[in-house]
Design a protein around this motif. Sequence first.
Motif, PDB file in Angstrom:
ATOM      1  N   SER A  39       6.782   8.946 -11.154  1.00 28.52           N
ATOM      2  CA  SER A  39       6.224   7.898 -12.016  1.00 28.52           C
ATOM      3  C   SER A  39       7.190   6.750 -12.277  1.00 28.52           C
ATOM      4  CB  SER A  39       5.801   8.511 -13.361  1.00 28.52           C
ATOM      5  OG  SER A  39       6.941   8.973 -14.086  1.00 28.52           O
ATOM      6  N   ARG A  40       8.462   6.914 -11.934  1.00 29.77           N
ATOM      7  CA  ARG A  40       9.462   5.889 -12.244  1.00 29.77           C
ATOM      8  C   ARG A  40       9.640   4.855 -11.131  1.00 29.77           C
ATOM      9  NH1 ARG A  40      13.090   7.745 -16.337  1.00 29.77           N
ATOM     10  NH2 ARG A  40      12.646   9.900 -16.971  1.00 29.77           N
ATOM     11  N   PHE A  41       8.958   5.054 -10.013  1.00 32.25           N
ATOM     12  CA  PHE A  41       9.189   4.204  -8.847  1.00 32.25           C
ATOM     13  C   PHE A  41       8.899   2.729  -9.129  1.00 32.25           C
ATOM     14  CE2 PHE A  41       7.372   2.256  -4.912  1.00 32.25           C
ATOM     15  CZ  PHE A  41       8.555   2.191  -4.185  1.00 32.25           C
ATOM     16  N   TRP A  84      29.726   5.914   9.292  1.00 32.74           N
ATOM     17  CA  TRP A  84      28.530   5.061   9.305  1.00 32.74           C
ATOM     18  C   TRP A  84      27.904   4.883   7.928  1.00 32.74           C
ATOM     19  CZ3 TRP A  84      26.547   2.327  13.422  1.00 32.74           C
ATOM     20  CH2 TRP A  84      27.192   2.529  14.637  1.00 32.74           C
ATOM     21  N   ARG A  85      27.984   5.869   7.062  1.00 34.67           N
ATOM     22  CA  ARG A  85      27.532   5.775   5.670  1.00 34.67           C
ATOM     23  C   ARG A  85      26.058   5.353   5.551  1.00 34.67           C
ATOM     24  NH1 ARG A  85      32.063   5.650   2.237  1.00 34.67           N
ATOM     25  NH2 ARG A  85      30.933   4.505   0.618  1.00 34.67           N
ATOM     26  N   LEU A  86      25.247   5.753   6.508  1.00 34.72           N
ATOM     27  CA  LEU A  86      23.827   5.398   6.481  1.00 34.72           C
ATOM     28  C   LEU A  86      23.075   6.200   5.421  1.00 34.72           C
ATOM     29  CD1 LEU A  86      23.065   5.187  10.314  1.00 34.72           C
ATOM     30  CD2 LEU A  86      23.693   3.342   8.750  1.00 34.72           C
ATOM     31  N   THR A  87      23.443   7.455   5.246  1.00 36.98           N
ATOM     32  CA  THR A  87      22.806   8.274   4.222  1.00 36.98           C
ATOM     33  C   THR A  87      23.116   7.725   2.834  1.00 36.98           C
ATOM     34  OG1 THR A  87      22.925  10.238   5.627  1.00 36.98           O
ATOM     35  CG2 THR A  87      22.644  10.603   3.265  1.00 36.98           C
ATOM     36  N   ARG A  88      24.345   7.345   2.629  1.00 41.57           N
ATOM     37  CA  ARG A  88      24.705   6.778   1.317  1.00 41.57           C
ATOM     38  C   ARG A  88      23.939   5.488   1.047  1.00 41.57           C
ATOM     39  NH1 ARG A  88      28.416   7.170  -2.740  1.00 41.57           N
ATOM     40  NH2 ARG A  88      28.853   5.219  -3.828  1.00 41.57           N
ATOM     41  N   ALA A  89      23.797   4.660   2.070  1.00 41.22           N
ATOM     42  CA  ALA A  89      23.048   3.412   1.893  1.00 41.22           C
ATOM     43  C   ALA A  89      21.599   3.684   1.515  1.00 41.22           C
ATOM     44  CB  ALA A  89      23.115   2.581   3.170  1.00 41.22           C
ATOM     45  N   ALA A  90      21.009   4.726   2.132  1.00 45.85           N
ATOM     46  CA  ALA A  90      19.632   5.083   1.799  1.00 45.85           C
ATOM     47  C   ALA A  90      19.538   5.603   0.366  1.00 45.85           C
ATOM     48  CB  ALA A  90      19.122   6.136   2.775  1.00 45.85           C
ATOM     49  N   LEU A  91      20.507   6.422  -0.060  1.00 43.50           N
ATOM     50  CA  LEU A  91      20.509   6.936  -1.424  1.00 43.50           C
ATOM     51  C   LEU A  91      20.662   5.811  -2.442  1.00 43.50           C
ATOM     52  CD1 LEU A  91      22.631  10.227  -1.382  1.00 43.50           C
ATOM     53  CD2 LEU A  91      20.224   9.975  -1.980  1.00 43.50           C
ATOM     54  N   GLU A  92      21.499   4.856  -2.144  1.00 47.38           N
ATOM     55  CA  GLU A  92      21.674   3.717  -3.047  1.00 47.38           C
ATOM     56  C   GLU A  92      20.354   2.982  -3.245  1.00 47.38           C
ATOM     57  OE1 GLU A  92      26.382   2.575  -2.195  1.00 47.38           O
ATOM     58  OE2 GLU A  92      24.786   1.654  -1.000  1.00 47.38           O
ATOM     59  N   LEU A  93      19.612   2.812  -2.168  1.00 43.94           N
ATOM     60  CA  LEU A  93      18.319   2.139  -2.253  1.00 43.94           C
ATOM     61  C   LEU A  93      17.320   2.982  -3.042  1.00 43.94           C
ATOM     62  CD1 LEU A  93      16.243  -0.009  -1.542  1.00 43.94           C
ATOM     63  CD2 LEU A  93      15.947   1.107   0.689  1.00 43.94           C
ATOM     64  N   LEU A  94      17.250   4.280  -2.768  1.00 51.04           N
ATOM     65  CA  LEU A  94      16.313   5.144  -3.477  1.00 51.04           C
ATOM     66  C   LEU A  94      16.636   5.186  -4.970  1.00 51.04           C
ATOM     67  CD1 LEU A  94      16.045   8.092  -0.924  1.00 51.04           C
ATOM     68  CD2 LEU A  94      14.365   6.296  -1.339  1.00 51.04           C
ATOM     69  N   ALA A  95      17.924   5.192  -5.301  1.00 48.16           N
ATOM     70  CA  ALA A  95      18.317   5.177  -6.711  1.00 48.16           C
ATOM     71  C   ALA A  95      17.937   3.853  -7.368  1.00 48.16           C
ATOM     72  CB  ALA A  95      19.825   5.417  -6.834  1.00 48.16           C
ATOM     73  N   GLU A  96      18.111   2.777  -6.624  1.00 53.25           N
ATOM     74  CA  GLU A  96      17.777   1.448  -7.146  1.00 53.25           C
ATOM     75  C   GLU A  96      16.306   1.342  -7.535  1.00 53.25           C
ATOM     76  OE1 GLU A  96      16.864  -2.821  -5.040  1.00 53.25           O
ATOM     77  OE2 GLU A  96      18.661  -1.747  -4.365  1.00 53.25           O
ATOM     78  N   CYS A  97      15.433   1.894  -6.704  1.00 47.32           N
ATOM     79  CA  CYS A  97      13.997   1.776  -6.990  1.00 47.32           C
ATOM     80  C   CYS A  97      13.411   3.062  -7.588  1.00 47.32           C
ATOM     81  CB  CYS A  97      13.235   1.357  -5.742  1.00 47.32           C
ATOM     82  SG  CYS A  97      13.392   2.452  -4.331  1.00 47.32           S
ATOM     83  N   PRO A 127       8.922  -0.702  -6.774  1.00 47.79           N
ATOM     84  CA  PRO A 127       9.097  -1.183  -5.391  1.00 47.79           C
ATOM     85  C   PRO A 127      10.278  -2.127  -5.271  1.00 47.79           C
ATOM     86  CG  PRO A 127       6.793  -1.281  -6.044  1.00 47.79           C
ATOM     87  CD  PRO A 127       7.576  -0.971  -7.292  1.00 47.79           C
ATOM     88  N   PRO A 128      11.087  -1.952  -4.253  1.00 44.86           N
ATOM     89  CA  PRO A 128      12.235  -2.858  -4.076  1.00 44.86           C
ATOM     90  C   PRO A 128      11.775  -4.227  -3.618  1.00 44.86           C
ATOM     91  CG  PRO A 128      12.035  -1.416  -2.186  1.00 44.86           C
ATOM     92  CD  PRO A 128      10.997  -0.954  -3.179  1.00 44.86           C
ATOM     93  N   ARG A 129      12.556  -5.218  -3.930  1.00 39.02           N
ATOM     94  CA  ARG A 129      12.257  -6.553  -3.436  1.00 39.02           C
ATOM     95  C   ARG A 129      12.591  -6.637  -1.960  1.00 39.02           C
ATOM     96  NH1 ARG A 129      14.371 -10.983  -7.903  1.00 39.02           N
ATOM     97  NH2 ARG A 129      13.316 -10.094  -9.728  1.00 39.02           N
ATOM     98  N   LYS A 130      11.774  -7.360  -1.238  1.00 42.66           N
ATOM     99  CA  LYS A 130      12.075  -7.565   0.175  1.00 42.66           C
ATOM    100  C   LYS A 130      13.327  -8.412   0.307  1.00 42.66           C
ATOM    101  CE  LYS A 130       7.326  -7.210   1.892  1.00 42.66           C
ATOM    102  NZ  LYS A 130       6.232  -7.881   2.635  1.00 42.66           N
ATOM    103  N   ALA A 131      14.122  -8.100   1.313  1.00 42.72           N
ATOM    104  CA  ALA A 131      15.339  -8.869   1.535  1.00 42.72           C
ATOM    105  C   ALA A 131      14.996 -10.318   1.819  1.00 42.72           C
ATOM    106  CB  ALA A 131      16.131  -8.274   2.699  1.00 42.72           C
ATOM    107  N   SER A 132      15.751 -11.233   1.225  1.00 41.78           N
ATOM    108  CA  SER A 132      15.522 -12.669   1.420  1.00 41.78           C
ATOM    109  C   SER A 132      16.784 -13.344   1.900  1.00 41.78           C
ATOM    110  CB  SER A 132      15.062 -13.304   0.096  1.00 41.78           C
ATOM    111  OG  SER A 132      15.056 -14.708   0.200  1.00 41.78           O
ATOM    112  N   GLY A 134       0.788  -1.227   0.000  1.00 40.88           N
ATOM    113  CA  GLY A 134       0.000   0.000   0.000  1.00 40.88           C
ATOM    114  C   GLY A 134       0.821   1.277   0.000  1.00 40.88           C
ATOM    115  N   TYR A 135       2.145   1.177  -0.222  1.00 33.62           N
ATOM    116  CA  TYR A 135       2.987   2.361  -0.137  1.00 33.62           C
ATOM    117  C   TYR A 135       2.637   3.359  -1.243  1.00 33.62           C
ATOM    118  CZ  TYR A 135       6.986   5.458  -0.310  1.00 33.62           C
ATOM    119  OH  TYR A 135       7.776   6.578  -0.334  1.00 33.62           O
ATOM    120  N   ALA A 136       2.415   4.623  -0.873  1.00 32.80           N
ATOM    121  CA  ALA A 136       2.107   5.697  -1.826  1.00 32.80           C
ATOM    122  C   ALA A 136       3.347   6.557  -2.034  1.00 32.80           C
ATOM    123  CB  ALA A 136       0.957   6.547  -1.301  1.00 32.80           C
ATOM    124  N   VAL A 137       3.745   6.714  -3.272  1.00 28.69           N
ATOM    125  CA  VAL A 137       4.986   7.411  -3.589  1.00 28.69           C
ATOM    126  C   VAL A 137       4.808   8.924  -3.483  1.00 28.69           C
ATOM    127  CG1 VAL A 137       6.803   7.741  -5.291  1.00 28.69           C
ATOM    128  CG2 VAL A 137       5.567   5.578  -5.186  1.00 28.69           C
TER     129      VAL A 137
END
Length: 372
Positions: free
Chosen positions: A357-359, A158-171, A361-366, A136-139
Amino acid sequence: MDDPLPPPTSPEQLPATRPFKGRGAASNPEGRFESIRHQAEDDGWQSALLDEDAPRPPTCVTEERASSVISRNDSPDIAFSQAINPYRGCEHGCIYCFARPSHSYLNLSPGLDFETRLRAKGNFAEVLRAELAKPGYAVSPINIGSNTDPYQPVEKRWRLTRAALELLAECRHPCTIVTKNALVERDLDILVPMARERLVQVFFSVNSLDNHLAAKLEPRASAPHRRIKAIRTLAAAGVPVGVLVAPVIPALNDKDMEAVMAQAADAGARCAGYTTLRLPYELKALFREWLALHAPQRAEHVMSLVRQMNGGRDYDSDFATRMRGQGVFADLLRRRFEVACRKHGFGRARELVLDTSRFVPPRKASPQGELF
């Protein structure tokens, strides 16, 4: 885990008779939820601790496990509805930071604790991935750094911001970034491709060009000229950049508004915004203490103008006025800002439309990984 550092100096040990080099606050008052109050008294025996060789509060970072990371708001005076913050507390130590009172929720002080006892959300990217993957996530654009700076010095480790950016870029999720640290240049390899798809905009907060004043107001943020240089670097790389003159403090840094906007425009900033000083909760006393230590001769004048802009109080939380103030001085600031915007061809900070419009959804970690 905790850094192998001693805890910061306790609030009751040192009265606020002088500032600490590299720190914004000079004391550690109890948060508003504490039932016990400590009163420091100098009986002369501690004078040896107050010289230049006295120990300075170190920065201690504790890792915490977050259960959720996306915060949402419906405030009419805020341009975004979603935000993420990798850290609690901020090492920049800006004395005016409206987020300082949030440290009281951790049973820590909004004073020195806010800038020395930090929390890093070690599972930040993992939880963000799970939240973005919900059916149900709304972009809508996510702001990074609404509460504390995502590029504060501890981000280097810690590079937490970079990790978040990598994820946002991925999806392909759009985001905005607000910072006062040139460390954002490190992530140009992510920001440039995102900018090509209209997925990111970066805002630099620059409220003065006076290095001496900035070193006291925001001691561990990048120097103003370094932020202007970072604006130039990002703009030259094709990343849309804006400047926020925030906060404007009357009789202290308001004189620099036009100069900041002129230099930002020359460096390539496309839009601008500003806010006036906000002093919620414990921040009122902390800022008064800072004025007494760093600008005693103009302290009363500064606070008199602050009260004029807040209906006679130190702070007015009304959504209609809390960001810009009210009264004659606030009107003057608004007109000055509008004139400077016209002169430099600035749009308003919220005018750039990011692409939702380009979003994907990322795959859940498995635990089994992925084959495709």
